[in-house]
Scaffold this motif. Sequence first.
Motif, short mmCIF file in Angstrom:
data_model
loop_
_atom_site.label_atom_id
_atom_site.label_comp_id
_atom_site.label_asym_id
_atom_site.label_seq_id
_atom_site.Cartn_x
_atom_site.Cartn_y
_atom_site.Cartn_z
N THR A 310 -6.23 -4.02 -2.39
CA THR A 310 -5.98 -3.77 -3.82
C THR A 310 -4.49 -3.80 -4.13
O THR A 310 -4.10 -3.67 -5.30
N LYS A 311 -3.65 -3.98 -3.08
CA LYS A 311 -2.20 -3.92 -3.22
C LYS A 311 -1.79 -2.64 -3.95
O LYS A 311 -0.97 -2.64 -4.86
N GLY A 312 -2.40 -1.54 -3.48
CA GLY A 312 -2.21 -0.26 -4.14
C GLY A 312 -0.77 0.21 -4.18
O GLY A 312 -0.34 0.82 -5.16
N ILE A 313 0.00 -0.08 -3.11
CA ILE A 313 1.40 0.36 -3.09
C ILE A 313 2.23 -0.46 -4.06
O ILE A 313 3.04 0.07 -4.82
N ALA A 314 2.02 -1.78 -4.08
CA ALA A 314 2.79 -2.67 -4.95
C ALA A 314 2.39 -2.53 -6.42
O ALA A 314 3.23 -2.64 -7.31
N ASN A 315 1.10 -2.31 -6.69
CA ASN A 315 0.60 -2.29 -8.07
C ASN A 315 0.19 -0.90 -8.55
O ASN A 315 -0.42 -0.77 -9.61
N GLY A 316 0.50 0.13 -7.77
CA GLY A 316 -0.02 1.46 -8.06
C GLY A 316 0.58 2.15 -9.26
O GLY A 316 -0.07 2.98 -9.90
N GLU A 317 1.85 1.85 -9.57
CA GLU A 317 2.51 2.56 -10.66
C GLU A 317 1.73 2.42 -11.98
O GLU A 317 1.44 1.31 -12.43
#
Length: 431
Positions: A310-317
Amino acid sequence: MKNIQNKWIRGAIPALLLHCSIGTVYCWSIFSQEIADYIGFSKGATEWAFSLAIFFLGMSAAFLGNLVEKNIHKSSLIAAITFAAGMAGTGFFIWYGGQHQGSYLSLIGIYVCYGFIMGIGLGTGYLSPVKTLMLWFKDKKGLATGLAVAGFGAAKAIASPIMQALLDNLGEGGIFKMFYILAAVYFVMMFVGHLMLAKPADWHEPATKSKDEGILATLKREPIASYIGIWLMFYLNITCGLALISQEKMIVKCIGLAGSVGIISTISAIFNAGGRLGFSAWADKMKDRNTIYKLIFILSIVFTAIVYFTKGIANGEGNIILIIFVLALIFIVNAGYGGGFSNVPTLLSDHYGMGSISAIHGITLSAWAFAGLTGNQMANFIVEHFGSPVEIHGVTVNPTGYQNVLIVTGILYIVALCLSLFLVKPTKKEA
């Protein structure tokens, strides 16, 4: 009633006094920058003191396991003296470095005191109460060892605010004064623990012809592949845990929660301690304690995969769902990291019995030594060489680098799961 009292007075309480003292080694990040600034070196140069402390923790446990097996009073006294002496010596060389900015003598002195001397105290102090607890709590060995090892994990959450308060209130030279104060406090705590610690009166150590025969004969009870599997999966769990935990603060900032770093760090420390107690107590109810490791690795793999894909770190904000996934990964890895420590001695005792458990546990802790040198450095290398730094709310982070760390840890967790499934032989308790 007397036996119940002895369980706590001779087993649990002294174990907590020892482990809550030595566990403060994980408070290094609280004052590492202050040390670097005070003695005139880069933070990277001083970081090796912590890596050396973890390395010598594992190696002293491996080489001094026989001493712990023979005499817990001698080993716990050695732990108290060397840990306190290492802290006081670290304080002296920080003071010296402040007087002679950029002096390599101060840096080497910190390596020797915080790394080597304290490392001996860490290894012997970590091992000394573990077998004793398992002997007192025969029916709930996991709960007992989990309680002590949870003290090691919780030490950071307890001591961090105290250390920060000391740094804020001791004025000029507060960094070296803090080490003198802590050396005295922890020596008293560990010395009291040393005086209280005792094995049950009805326990008699098995007689062996030589100090090595007991370990070698015990390990030959099962195929050596089973022990190798335990050592490797223990090593991989620590390596993956350290890799993620070392980047935890920057990952939290990356998903837009810079203002909550302190709170999240405290919660993750609670999960770390809770995993040590919860997973080991849970294992008491299982036929095969290795099942706990399978659960730890499966949970870690699942949430690593979710955050990666989910690319949670890159897209989490700004995305509450992705933020929840990232935080869940951090908390689960912390819990599994702690649970891996507390289940090792009881898993080994189920495989090899109690006769030489301190020595075998000590040898196994050498995995911690090598993981201490590889986990953080692996993650730092990936973040420094892959991806590009970006700025989020004034904080420079590398989302791609953190995502790439997940690729490596995910693969290593899969390898660890395979070891747990196929290499570690199933066994019933009380081997």
